[in-house]
Scaffold this motif. Structure first.
Motif, mmCIF file in Angstrom:
data_model
loop_
_atom_site.group_PDB
_atom_site.id
_atom_site.type_symbol
_atom_site.label_atom_id
_atom_site.label_comp_id
_atom_site.label_asym_id
_atom_site.label_seq_id
_atom_site.Cartn_x
_atom_site.Cartn_y
_atom_site.Cartn_z
ATOM 1 N N GLN A 1 0.820 -1.208 0.000
ATOM 2 C CA GLN A 1 0.000 0.000 0.000
ATOM 3 C C GLN A 1 0.854 1.258 0.000
ATOM 4 O OE1 GLN A 1 -2.671 -0.640 3.390
ATOM 5 N NE2 GLN A 1 -4.274 -1.208 1.925
ATOM 6 N N VAL A 2 0.231 2.336 -0.465
ATOM 7 C CA VAL A 2 0.846 3.657 -0.520
ATOM 8 C C VAL A 2 -0.169 4.645 0.065
ATOM 9 C CG1 VAL A 2 1.772 5.441 -2.043
ATOM 10 C CG2 VAL A 2 2.141 3.042 -2.593
ATOM 11 N N ALA A 3 0.309 5.618 0.839
ATOM 12 C CA ALA A 3 -0.597 6.607 1.433
ATOM 13 C C ALA A 3 0.061 7.978 1.467
ATOM 14 C CB ALA A 3 -0.993 6.191 2.836
ATOM 15 N N PHE A 4 -0.780 9.002 1.565
ATOM 16 C CA PHE A 4 -0.330 10.385 1.700
ATOM 17 C C PHE A 4 -0.970 10.958 2.959
ATOM 18 C CE2 PHE A 4 -0.691 14.944 1.161
ATOM 19 C CZ PHE A 4 0.550 15.290 0.663
ATOM 20 N N ALA A 5 -0.203 11.714 3.735
ATOM 21 C CA ALA A 5 -0.726 12.334 4.951
ATOM 22 C C ALA A 5 -0.188 13.756 5.064
ATOM 23 C CB ALA A 5 -0.313 11.521 6.178
ATOM 24 N N PHE B 1 4.135 17.305 4.939
ATOM 25 C CA PHE B 1 3.419 16.167 4.368
ATOM 26 C C PHE B 1 4.311 14.939 4.435
ATOM 27 C CE2 PHE B 1 5.922 17.620 0.787
ATOM 28 C CZ PHE B 1 6.418 16.439 0.274
ATOM 29 N N GLY B 2 3.716 13.799 4.238
ATOM 30 C CA GLY B 2 4.464 12.552 4.158
ATOM 31 C C GLY B 2 3.744 11.592 3.223
ATOM 32 N N TYR C 1 11.282 -7.554 13.802
ATOM 33 C CA TYR C 1 10.161 -6.853 13.179
ATOM 34 C C TYR C 1 10.186 -5.438 13.724
ATOM 35 C CZ TYR C 1 8.290 -11.315 11.590
ATOM 36 O OH TYR C 1 8.118 -12.521 10.968
ATOM 37 N N ARG C 2 9.706 -4.504 12.927
ATOM 38 C CA ARG C 2 9.681 -3.103 13.353
ATOM 39 C C ARG C 2 8.273 -2.546 13.204
ATOM 40 N NH1 ARG C 2 14.473 -3.877 10.554
ATOM 41 N NH2 ARG C 2 16.312 -2.853 11.379
ATOM 42 N N ARG C 3 7.842 -1.827 14.224
ATOM 43 C CA ARG C 3 6.614 -1.046 14.111
ATOM 44 C C ARG C 3 7.058 0.390 13.863
ATOM 45 N NH1 ARG C 3 1.920 -2.058 14.410
ATOM 46 N NH2 ARG C 3 2.043 -3.873 15.751
ATOM 47 N N LEU C 4 6.590 0.952 12.767
ATOM 48 C CA LEU C 4 6.943 2.305 12.352
ATOM 49 C C LEU C 4 5.721 3.194 12.527
ATOM 50 C CD1 LEU C 4 8.624 4.471 10.828
ATOM 51 C CD2 LEU C 4 7.929 3.350 8.703
ATOM 52 N N VAL C 5 5.897 4.294 13.223
ATOM 53 C CA VAL C 5 4.823 5.264 13.432
ATOM 54 C C VAL C 5 5.413 6.655 13.234
ATOM 55 C CG1 VAL C 5 3.144 6.199 15.073
ATOM 56 C CG2 VAL C 5 3.703 3.757 15.122
ATOM 57 N N TRP C 6 4.768 7.444 12.376
ATOM 58 C CA TRP C 6 5.192 8.834 12.216
ATOM 59 C C TRP C 6 3.986 9.737 12.153
ATOM 60 C CZ3 TRP C 6 6.440 12.124 7.489
ATOM 61 C CH2 TRP C 6 7.093 13.304 7.874
ATOM 62 N N THR C 7 3.951 10.683 13.069
ATOM 63 C CA THR C 7 2.981 11.758 12.989
ATOM 64 C C THR C 7 3.675 12.847 12.195
ATOM 65 O OG1 THR C 7 2.019 11.133 15.109
ATOM 66 C CG2 THR C 7 1.551 13.370 14.291
ATOM 67 N N VAL C 8 3.116 13.163 11.033
ATOM 68 C CA VAL C 8 3.765 14.108 10.121
ATOM 69 C C VAL C 8 3.988 15.426 10.855
ATOM 70 C CG1 VAL C 8 3.600 15.321 7.925
ATOM 71 C CG2 VAL C 8 2.693 12.984 8.135
ATOM 72 N N GLY C 9 5.233 15.827 10.891
ATOM 73 C CA GLY C 9 5.638 17.033 11.597
ATOM 74 C C GLY C 9 7.138 17.003 11.827
#
Length: 172
Positions: free
Chosen positions: A31-35, A60-61, A153-161
């Motif tokens: 999947q691909v997403a924009f935020a 943006f990300g 395994y890695r959990r990746l979380v980014w709040t755009v900022g």
């Protein structure tokens, strides 16, 4: 439960839980997403690789979750699980918003060797990570930060900022 214990538990939960108004984009393989700023991008990675493209001000990300390095084996496979198709989809998303992809900066994560006993030297994760770094270099995209390889395994979380993406190891 005492009132003070209940307050402590509630306070701890509030720190971990995202704000109720926060828009979260959870990516699955391919999947691909924009935020936009304030929205969150998240995924779980093993041998797959996630690429985040952003601007210098982190307003943006765009993120993709790549499963396979290289091109699809069959012409009819047009899934963004394949690296070139995922990066092309990210380009299209960015260009549609007036953003030049090669002006973006990148964060790259994943590429773990999930089966070290079977692949002691070169794993699928190694191939994915190497391909992504080469593809970004060919495009002239600067990689700000990378966390690749290993056996986790890695959990990746980014709040755009302005803050960097958060990566945690996950035991499965």
């Amino acid at each position: 439960m005492s009132k003070s214990l209940a307050l402590a538990v509630a306070a701890r939960a509030a720190v971990r839980a995202p704000a109720p108004h926060l828009r979260v984009h959870t990516l699955h393989p391919g999947q691909v997403a924009f935020a936009e700023r304030g929205e969150q991008l998240t995924t779980l990675l093993g041998s797959c690789v996630a690429v985040i493209l952003t601007d210098a001000r982190r307003t943006f990300g765009a993120m993709c979750h790549i499963v396979h390095a290289g091109t699809p084996v069959h012409a009819h496979q047009d899934s963004c699980a394949y690296g070139p198709l995922a990066l092309s989809a990210m380009d299209a998303i960015l260009l549609a918003r007036g953003i030049t992809p090669k002006m973006c900066l990148a964060y790259v994560y994943g590429g773990g060797n999930m089966f070290p006993q079977l692949y002691p030297r070169r794993s699928v994760g190694d191939s994915n990570a190497g391909w992504v770094l080469d593809a970004l270099a060919e495009r002239g995209v600067q990689v700000l930060l990378q966390d690749l390889g290993g056996e986790v395994y890695r959990r990746l979380v980014w709040t755009v900022g302005p803050e960097e993406p958060q990566v945690t190891s996950v035991l499965v």
